[in-house]
Design a protein around this motif. Structure first.
Motif, PDB file in Angstrom:
ATOM      1  N   MET A 142      41.325  20.427 -49.399  1.00  0.00           N
ATOM      2  CA  MET A 142      40.749  19.780 -48.226  1.00  0.00           C
ATOM      3  C   MET A 142      40.184  18.408 -48.586  1.00  0.00           C
ATOM      4  N   GLN A 143      39.372  18.350 -49.680  1.00  0.00           N
ATOM      5  CA  GLN A 143      38.740  17.089 -50.056  1.00  0.00           C
ATOM      6  C   GLN A 143      39.750  16.036 -50.482  1.00  0.00           C
ATOM      7  N   SER A 144      40.958  16.470 -50.841  1.00  0.00           N
ATOM      8  CA  SER A 144      41.991  15.517 -51.245  1.00  0.00           C
ATOM      9  C   SER A 144      42.422  14.619 -50.097  1.00  0.00           C
ATOM     10  N   SER A 145      42.133  15.039 -48.877  1.00  0.00           N
ATOM     11  CA  SER A 145      42.581  14.277 -47.709  1.00  0.00           C
ATOM     12  C   SER A 145      41.581  13.217 -47.270  1.00  0.00           C
ATOM     13  N   TYR A 146      40.347  13.270 -47.761  1.00  0.00           N
ATOM     14  CA  TYR A 146      39.295  12.415 -47.219  1.00  0.00           C
ATOM     15  C   TYR A 146      39.622  10.925 -47.337  1.00  0.00           C
ATOM     16  N   GLY A 147      39.966  10.490 -48.543  1.00  0.00           N
ATOM     17  CA  GLY A 147      40.215   9.067 -48.759  1.00  0.00           C
ATOM     18  C   GLY A 147      41.359   8.543 -47.919  1.00  0.00           C
ATOM     19  N   THR A 148      42.482   9.250 -47.937  1.00  0.00           N
ATOM     20  CA  THR A 148      43.660   8.807 -47.186  1.00  0.00           C
ATOM     21  C   THR A 148      43.401   8.825 -45.688  1.00  0.00           C
ATOM     22  N   LEU A 149      42.754   9.890 -45.199  1.00  0.00           N
ATOM     23  CA  LEU A 149      42.456   9.986 -43.770  1.00  0.00           C
ATOM     24  C   LEU A 149      41.570   8.836 -43.312  1.00  0.00           C
ATOM     25  N   LEU A 150      40.499   8.570 -44.044  1.00  0.00           N
ATOM     26  CA  LEU A 150      39.571   7.513 -43.639  1.00  0.00           C
ATOM     27  C   LEU A 150      40.196   6.127 -43.778  1.00  0.00           C
ATOM     28  N   PHE A 151      41.147   5.976 -44.687  1.00  0.00           N
ATOM     29  CA  PHE A 151      41.898   4.721 -44.774  1.00  0.00           C
ATOM     30  C   PHE A 151      42.793   4.557 -43.548  1.00  0.00           C
ATOM     31  N   GLN A 152      43.449   5.636 -43.143  1.00  0.00           N
ATOM     32  CA  GLN A 152      44.371   5.572 -42.008  1.00  0.00           C
ATOM     33  C   GLN A 152      43.665   5.263 -40.696  1.00  0.00           C
ATOM     34  N   VAL A 153      42.392   5.659 -40.590  1.00  0.00           N
ATOM     35  CA  VAL A 153      41.649   5.387 -39.349  1.00  0.00           C
ATOM     36  C   VAL A 153      40.693   4.204 -39.520  1.00  0.00           C
ATOM     37  N   SER A 154      40.891   3.433 -40.605  1.00  0.00           N
ATOM     38  CA  SER A 154      40.188   2.166 -40.850  1.00  0.00           C
ATOM     39  C   SER A 154      38.712   2.309 -41.185  1.00  0.00           C
ATOM     40  N   ARG A 155      38.276   3.493 -41.631  1.00  0.00           N
ATOM     41  CA  ARG A 155      36.887   3.639 -42.045  1.00  0.00           C
ATOM     42  C   ARG A 155      36.706   3.326 -43.526  1.00  0.00           C
ATOM     43  N   LEU A 156      37.775   3.325 -44.296  1.00  0.00           N
ATOM     44  CA  LEU A 156      37.763   2.869 -45.687  1.00  0.00           C
ATOM     45  C   LEU A 156      38.909   1.884 -45.883  1.00  0.00           C
ATOM     46  N   ASP A 157      38.716   0.923 -46.791  1.00  0.00           N
ATOM     47  CA  ASP A 157      39.840   0.071 -47.161  1.00  0.00           C
ATOM     48  C   ASP A 157      40.611   0.737 -48.299  1.00  0.00           C
ATOM     49  N   ARG A 158      41.663   0.084 -48.768  1.00  0.00           N
ATOM     50  CA  ARG A 158      42.507   0.700 -49.797  1.00  0.00           C
ATOM     51  C   ARG A 158      41.715   0.986 -51.068  1.00  0.00           C
ATOM     52  N   GLY A 185      38.530   1.591 -51.328  1.00  0.00           N
ATOM     53  CA  GLY A 185      37.654   2.729 -51.069  1.00  0.00           C
ATOM     54  C   GLY A 185      38.411   4.041 -51.064  1.00  0.00           C
ATOM     55  N   ALA A 186      39.606   4.032 -50.482  1.00  0.00           N
ATOM     56  CA  ALA A 186      40.429   5.239 -50.452  1.00  0.00           C
ATOM     57  C   ALA A 186      40.821   5.661 -51.862  1.00  0.00           C
ATOM     58  N   ASP A 187      41.175   4.688 -52.700  1.00  0.00           N
ATOM     59  CA  ASP A 187      41.542   4.996 -54.087  1.00  0.00           C
ATOM     60  C   ASP A 187      40.359   5.606 -54.835  1.00  0.00           C
ATOM     61  N   HIS A 188      39.163   5.083 -54.588  1.00  0.00           N
ATOM     62  CA  HIS A 188      37.960   5.615 -55.231  1.00  0.00           C
ATOM     63  C   HIS A 188      37.746   7.071 -54.816  1.00  0.00           C
ATOM     64  N   ALA A 189      37.860   7.342 -53.515  1.00  0.00           N
ATOM     65  CA  ALA A 189      37.675   8.706 -53.022  1.00  0.00           C
ATOM     66  C   ALA A 189      38.748   9.639 -53.567  1.00  0.00           C
ATOM     67  N   ASN A 190      39.977   9.154 -53.652  1.00  0.00           N
ATOM     68  CA  ASN A 190      41.071   9.986 -54.159  1.00  0.00           C
ATOM     69  C   ASN A 190      40.877  10.329 -55.639  1.00  0.00           C
ATOM     70  N   LYS A 191      40.314   9.399 -56.411  1.00  0.00           N
ATOM     71  CA  LYS A 191      40.035   9.679 -57.824  1.00  0.00           C
ATOM     72  C   LYS A 191      38.953  10.748 -57.958  1.00  0.00           C
ATOM     73  N   ASP A 192      37.923  10.657 -57.114  1.00  0.00           N
ATOM     74  CA  ASP A 192      36.886  11.690 -57.121  1.00  0.00           C
ATOM     75  C   ASP A 192      37.475  13.045 -56.743  1.00  0.00           C
ATOM     76  N   ALA A 193      38.380  13.036 -55.763  1.00  0.00           N
ATOM     77  CA  ALA A 193      39.018  14.283 -55.331  1.00  0.00           C
ATOM     78  C   ALA A 193      39.833  14.898 -56.464  1.00  0.00           C
ATOM     79  N   GLN A 194      40.454  14.056 -57.284  1.00  0.00           N
ATOM     80  CA  GLN A 194      41.209  14.552 -58.429  1.00  0.00           C
ATOM     81  C   GLN A 194      40.289  15.244 -59.430  1.00  0.00           C
ATOM     82  N   VAL A 195      39.098  14.693 -59.633  1.00  0.00           N
ATOM     83  CA  VAL A 195      38.115  15.328 -60.523  1.00  0.00           C
ATOM     84  C   VAL A 195      37.716  16.691 -59.964  1.00  0.00           C
TER      85      VAL A 195
END
Length: 245
Positions: free
Chosen positions: A1-17, A19-29
């Motif tokens: 579930m948490q793996s989707s946060y960065g990409t989802l928020l990027f797609q709806v313009s709440r994070l930039d690229r 920011g999305a990469d940062h969230a995706n790295k945290d999700a990988q951890v």
């Protein structure tokens, strides 16, 4: 579930690229910690990730990405119940709040709750007691329920982040249930409610698995889309949908 946060928020313009990469790295951890059985650490990493996301997204509400933190209607409903709900509580003499109802009339009706147990909307004692359970995968248990013929319903609000629709769809596709292929092959059916002709959501059902996509709703589906939520509960409980009466 948490793996989707960065990409989802990027797609709806709440994070930039970035920011999305940062969230995706945290999700990988988080995924690595879960795989290693470090569930408490995974929960802590997830909390830090969510805090970072909120701060760097203009304080997005993780329960509804169209809102900022503190704007969610549930806050208003909790502090000031809707008139219809207040009248219902008064008619049942259960008090003027959920807490009074749960610790009063509901507790008396159930007749199984110990006198020294008090209902709370949230409890830190419960949270810390379950800290090692939050991040444990439960897909195999859903598979088991489906294999026994138990009805399983999954529903998601379109605007939710914390329990995103894309995340729910991802874990459903990991099921080993023998009906999954047929379930995924079926078209979704549109949902309508009340006198308005607008589409309120979609549902897909096969045998005992049912998946609802609720449009225009965040995490708190009954608050955002009460009519279609009541219909859904009516279907789950095989009861008449009161919203259609």
């Amino acid at each position: 579930m948490q793996s989707s946060y960065g990409t989802l928020l990027f797609q709806v313009s709440r994070l930039d690229r970035k920011g999305a990469d940062h969230a995706n790295k945290d999700a990988q951890v988080v995924r690595q910690q879960v795989a290693a059985g470090q569930f408490k650490q995974a929960q802590a990493t997830l909390n830090r990730m969510l805090n970072w996301v909120v701060v760097n997204s203009g304080h997005v509400d993780v329960y509804n990405f169209l809102l900022d933190t503190g704007m969610d209607p549930v806050v208003a409903v909790s502090s000031s119940p809707a008139p219809e709900y207040s009248r219902y509580l008064e008619s049942k003499s259960v008090g003027d709040s959920i807490q009074e109802a749960m610790n009063g009339a509901i507790k008396q009706k159930l007749k199984i709750v110990p006198k020294d147990v008090v209902w709370q909307a949230q409890s830190y004692s419960v949270y810390y007691a379950l800290i090692n359970d939050f991040m444990k995968p439960r897909i195999h248990e859903v598979d088991e329920l489906l294999s026994y013929g138990v009805n399983v319903t999954v529903y998601n609000g379109q605007l939710d982040v914390i329990c995103s629709t894309v995340g729910a769809e991802a874990w459903v596709q990991k099921l080993k249930w023998d009906g999954l292929k047929n379930f995924l092959a079926l078209p979704r059916q549109p949902l309508y409610c009340g006198s308005a002709g607008a589409t309120k959501g979609f549902v897909r059902s096969y045998k005992n698995l049912h998946f609802y996509w609720i449009l225009g709703a965040g995490h708190f589906v009954p608050v955002d889309q009460p009519c279609v939520a009541l219909d859904m509960i009516g279907n789950i409980t095989q009861s008449p949908a009161l919203s259609r009466s």
